[in-house]
Design an enzyme around this catalytic site. Structure first.
Site, short mmCIF file in Angstrom:
data_model
loop_
_atom_site.label_atom_id
_atom_site.label_comp_id
_atom_site.label_asym_id
_atom_site.label_seq_id
_atom_site.Cartn_x
_atom_site.Cartn_y
_atom_site.Cartn_z
N CYS A 116 -6.85 -17.99 61.27
CA CYS A 116 -7.78 -18.12 60.14
C CYS A 116 -9.03 -18.93 60.47
O CYS A 116 -10.02 -18.88 59.73
CB CYS A 116 -7.07 -18.74 58.94
SG CYS A 116 -5.71 -17.74 58.38
N HIS A 256 -12.25 -21.41 53.92
CA HIS A 256 -11.34 -20.30 54.19
C HIS A 256 -10.57 -19.99 52.90
O HIS A 256 -10.15 -20.89 52.18
CB HIS A 256 -10.38 -20.70 55.31
CG HIS A 256 -9.24 -19.75 55.49
ND1 HIS A 256 -9.43 -18.40 55.66
CD2 HIS A 256 -7.89 -19.96 55.52
CE1 HIS A 256 -8.26 -17.80 55.79
NE2 HIS A 256 -7.31 -18.72 55.70
N ASN A 286 -6.44 -13.26 51.31
CA ASN A 286 -6.68 -13.95 52.59
C ASN A 286 -6.86 -12.90 53.69
O ASN A 286 -5.90 -12.27 54.12
CB ASN A 286 -5.49 -14.87 52.88
CG ASN A 286 -5.65 -15.66 54.17
OD1 ASN A 286 -6.57 -15.42 54.95
ND2 ASN A 286 -4.74 -16.59 54.39
O1 UT7 Z 1 -4.38 -18.79 55.90
C1 UT7 Z 1 -3.56 -19.34 56.86
C2 UT7 Z 1 -2.81 -20.50 56.40
N1 UT7 Z 1 -1.94 -20.17 55.30
C3 UT7 Z 1 -2.02 -20.86 54.19
O2 UT7 Z 1 -2.86 -21.72 54.06
C4 UT7 Z 1 -0.97 -20.58 53.13
C5 UT7 Z 1 -0.41 -21.89 52.63
N2 UT7 Z 1 0.69 -21.74 51.69
C6 UT7 Z 1 0.54 -21.26 50.46
O3 UT7 Z 1 -0.53 -20.82 50.08
C7 UT7 Z 1 1.70 -21.37 49.52
O4 UT7 Z 1 2.70 -22.15 50.12
C8 UT7 Z 1 2.33 -20.00 49.09
C9 UT7 Z 1 1.37 -19.25 48.19
C10 UT7 Z 1 2.68 -19.18 50.32
C11 UT7 Z 1 3.62 -20.24 48.29
O5 UT7 Z 1 3.33 -21.07 47.16
P1 UT7 Z 1 4.18 -22.39 46.90
O6 UT7 Z 1 3.67 -22.95 45.64
O7 UT7 Z 1 4.09 -23.26 48.13
O8 UT7 Z 1 5.62 -21.83 46.70
P2 UT7 Z 1 6.97 -22.21 47.47
O9 UT7 Z 1 6.99 -21.54 48.82
O10 UT7 Z 1 7.19 -23.68 47.43
O11 UT7 Z 1 8.04 -21.50 46.56
C12 UT7 Z 1 8.24 -21.93 45.20
C13 UT7 Z 1 9.16 -20.94 44.52
C14 UT7 Z 1 10.39 -20.57 45.37
O12 UT7 Z 1 11.49 -20.38 44.50
P3 UT7 Z 1 12.57 -21.53 44.28
O13 UT7 Z 1 13.14 -21.82 45.63
O14 UT7 Z 1 11.82 -22.70 43.70
O15 UT7 Z 1 13.54 -20.90 43.33
C15 UT7 Z 1 10.02 -19.25 45.97
O16 UT7 Z 1 11.12 -18.45 46.29
O17 UT7 Z 1 8.46 -19.72 44.31
C16 UT7 Z 1 9.22 -18.63 44.86
N3 UT7 Z 1 8.29 -17.61 45.31
C17 UT7 Z 1 7.85 -16.63 44.51
N4 UT7 Z 1 8.10 -16.33 43.24
C18 UT7 Z 1 7.47 -15.26 42.71
C19 UT7 Z 1 7.71 -17.49 46.54
N5 UT7 Z 1 6.91 -16.41 46.54
C20 UT7 Z 1 6.97 -15.87 45.31
C21 UT7 Z 1 6.35 -14.76 44.70
N6 UT7 Z 1 6.63 -14.50 43.42
N7 UT7 Z 1 5.49 -13.97 45.37
#
Ligand code: UT7
Length: 333
Positions: A116, A256, A286
């Site tokens: 990225c 980004h 992204n």
């Molecule tokens: O560009 C290169 C670098 N990449 C980035 O900068 C990405 C950085 N990370 C992120 O943007 C975020 O971490 C994500 C968007 C990928 C995920 O968001 P988050 O707020 O960090 O969610 P999480 O991974 O902590 O998951 C929270 C909950 C989980 O459920 P439980 O364990 O709390 O029951 C996930 O399973 O959200 C769940 N979850 C979803 N629910 C509905 C994860 N993805 C989804 C989804 N829809 N698509």
């Protein structure tokens, strides 16, 4: 001898026509429009569909538009750098394919891989050739066909990424505009949290790697999120401090586009209001190396000569950085 500055003299972008919106994703994985918008800010992304359509398609369209709008003869281009982590093939370089298609017959070309942060790394690399007086016209592309490595059964990654790319033309000037300062960083201890397991020399493609879904993006989202917020904000604040820039001095932050919450946190740490933050994540998601040039392209008509602009990125590797530039032309002209 007079100092040579490297300035951006044009920007152009390209996104494919196919729109993958949140409702289509709701049909593919267990997610919701509401969750995606609240957690990422993304409403839709573009996908490059069709057989034999690689990242070069995005680069070629962006560069063709760039050459046309800047009235540049392709034969005048000295160098094309393509930042991408989704090259058409492992070799030869995608930049080479673009150069051939746009008729850059007098250039040499190569790819650069910094995920990225690729566009920033490419911009600074290309600028060195201008500032040293070696070359007169350098094209830097940031483009990725992320759909080629996204697992559309994995709800944690398929909601984030899209396809797209942009390109800038770098030229020399003795006016003090263009690239002023840059901080670029990498930390290989971040590899376990964001990578693609197979398809490289360590784990070439086999039936086994395909069955194990190892040819897709693997991301530990929450960990990457924490590193992204801290590192992108740290370098952005550092580059402001060492150039004596106050929030009022800055016309635009071009972050980004990975997650709206990361963008908000970076702007907040810099003391910059969201009205000065370029943002098109809702419509493109992204696009990895494509996000920064696509933002510059979208906002070009609002840019004025002399605007102080900070570009900031964070991505796989880990890679990150911030660049301070003075915009070199009035975008609406
Ligand atoms: O560009 C290169 C670098 N990449 C980035 O900068 C990405 C950085 N990370 C992120 O943007 C975020 O971490 C994500 C968007 C990928 C995920 O968001 P988050 O707020 O960090 O969610 P999480 O991974 O902590 O998951 C929270 C909950 C989980 O459920 P439980 O364990 O709390 O029951 C996930 O399973 O959200 C769940 N979850 C979803 N629910 C509905 C994860 N993805 C989804 C989804 N829809 N698509």
């Amino acid at each position: 001898m007079k100092k040579i500055y490297s300035k951006i003299t044009g920007v152009h972008g390209y996104v494919p026509d196919y729109v993958l919106d949140n409702s289509e994703l709701e049909a593919l994985v267990e997610t919701s429009d509401e969750w995606i918008i609240t957690r990422t800010g993304i409403k839709e992304r573009r996908l490059l569909k069709g057989e034999d359509q690689g990242t070069s398609v995005l680069g070629i369209e962006a560069v063709k538009g760039l050459l046309e709008k800047t009235n540049t003869d392709p034969g005048e281009i000295d160098l094309i750098i393509c930042a991408t982590c989704t090259p058409d093939m492992l070799f030869p370089s995608t930049a080479n394919i673009v150069a051939d298609a746009v008729g850059a017959v007098n250039s040499f070309s190569y790819d650069l891989q910094a995920a990225c942060s690729g566009f920033l790394f490419g911009l600074i690399t290309g600028s060195q050739f201008i500032e040293s007086g070696t070359y007169k016209k350098v094209v830097v592309i940031g483009a990725d066909k992320m759909s080629s490595i996204v697992d559309y059964t994995d709800r944690t990654t398929c909601i984030i990424f899209g396809d797209g790319g942009g390109a800038v033309l770098l030229e020399a000037t003795d006016e003090p505009v263009g690239i002023v300062d840059s901080i670029l960083r990498t930390d290989g201890s971040g590899v376990p949290f964001l990578h693609m397991k197979a398809g490289g020399s360590r784990r070439p493609a086999t039936h086994q790697t395909i069955d194990a879904s190892e040819h897709f993006i693997y991301q530990e989202g929450a960990t990457v999120f924490k590193f992204a917020v801290k590192n992108m904000a740290d370098v952005s604040v550092k580059i402001m401090d060492r150039n004596n820039l106050t929030p009022d001095d800055i016309a635009w932050l071009v972050p980004h586009q990975a997650n709206m919450r990361i963008i908000d946190a970076t702007a907040k740490r810099m003391g910059i209001g969201l009205e000065k933050v370029m943002n098109n994540i809702s419509k493109y998601g992204n696009t990895t190396a494509g996000t920064i040039p696509l933002c510059l392209w979208d906002y070009e008509s609002q840019l004025k000569k002399g605007d102080n602009i900070i570009l900031a990125a964070f991505g796989g590797g880990f890679t990150w950085g911030a660049t301070y530039l003075k915009w070199a032309y009035n975008g609406h002209d």
